[in-house]
Design an enzyme around this catalytic site. Sequence first.
Site, short mmCIF file in Angstrom:
data_model
loop_
_atom_site.label_atom_id
_atom_site.label_comp_id
_atom_site.label_asym_id
_atom_site.label_seq_id
_atom_site.Cartn_x
_atom_site.Cartn_y
_atom_site.Cartn_z
N ALA A 240 1.01 -1.25 0.00
CA ALA A 240 -0.13 0.15 0.02
C ALA A 240 0.81 1.30 -0.12
CB ALA A 240 -0.85 0.15 1.23
N ASP A 241 0.45 2.22 -0.91
CA ASP A 241 1.07 3.67 -0.62
C ASP A 241 0.22 4.55 0.23
OD1 ASP A 241 0.19 4.84 -3.79
OD2 ASP A 241 -0.96 4.18 -2.34
N SER A 242 0.70 5.58 0.52
CA SER A 242 0.05 6.51 1.47
C SER A 242 -1.21 6.91 1.09
CB SER A 242 0.84 7.87 1.66
OG SER A 242 1.10 8.37 0.32
#
Lengths: 142, 87
Positions: free
Chosen positions: A92-94
């Site tokens: 997951a990214d931000s």
Amino acid sequence: MAAAIGSSISFTSPLNTNQGVSKISNMNSVSLSINVKAFRSLSLRSTSHRFHVSCAAKPETVDKVCKIVRKQLALSDDTSVTGESKFVALGADSLDTVEVVMGIEEEFGISVEEESAQTIVSVQDAADLVEKLLSKDSSPSA
Amino acid sequence: MASPSRLEVLSLFRSLLRTSQKFTDYNIREYTRRRTIDAFLQNKSISDPVSVSAAFSNGKSQLEVAKRQAIVYSVYAPDVKSIMEIK
């Protein structure tokens, strides 16, 4: 038998000091009282604010958070998502993290603040925050 | 205008998603959510600070529009819910 009595003493005495060991008269009551004290001390531990236990979140909460994470990141069923999984490790990214937090807010009906939302890095963090917010809502505030 | 920090961008994303939740109309709510996610994903990789600032200010003005519209639409909220909301 002696070992069992010894273990019951060390386990329960810090929490239930008024529950004397002198009540235990025979072996049957020893096993019963161990069970009763074990359950009571467990419940004390989870609701008491003196103890800061790391595994404070209930498993159902962690499960719900895992489900939300799994749906958001579109993970296949065989990737393991546990309490210790970090969002970054799951890919997951931000932006995904923000969406997961929004999903959690919607699911549990709570409202997470900006600063708290930025500190969430793992599933366990999210579950703990949920528990904290839920207990704050349900307990009578001064 | 200085280039926005990472936290500001994430905060804008959060604000947009929160504002989209306030819409009473199911279609507009879902559209706003979809559009913000798509826009942020599309602009994720731009590195030129001028474009970043432009996209950020565009996002901020869209946030203002969304906030205003959420209030206006809530005045004329429909009584009947959309079929998609009835589980």
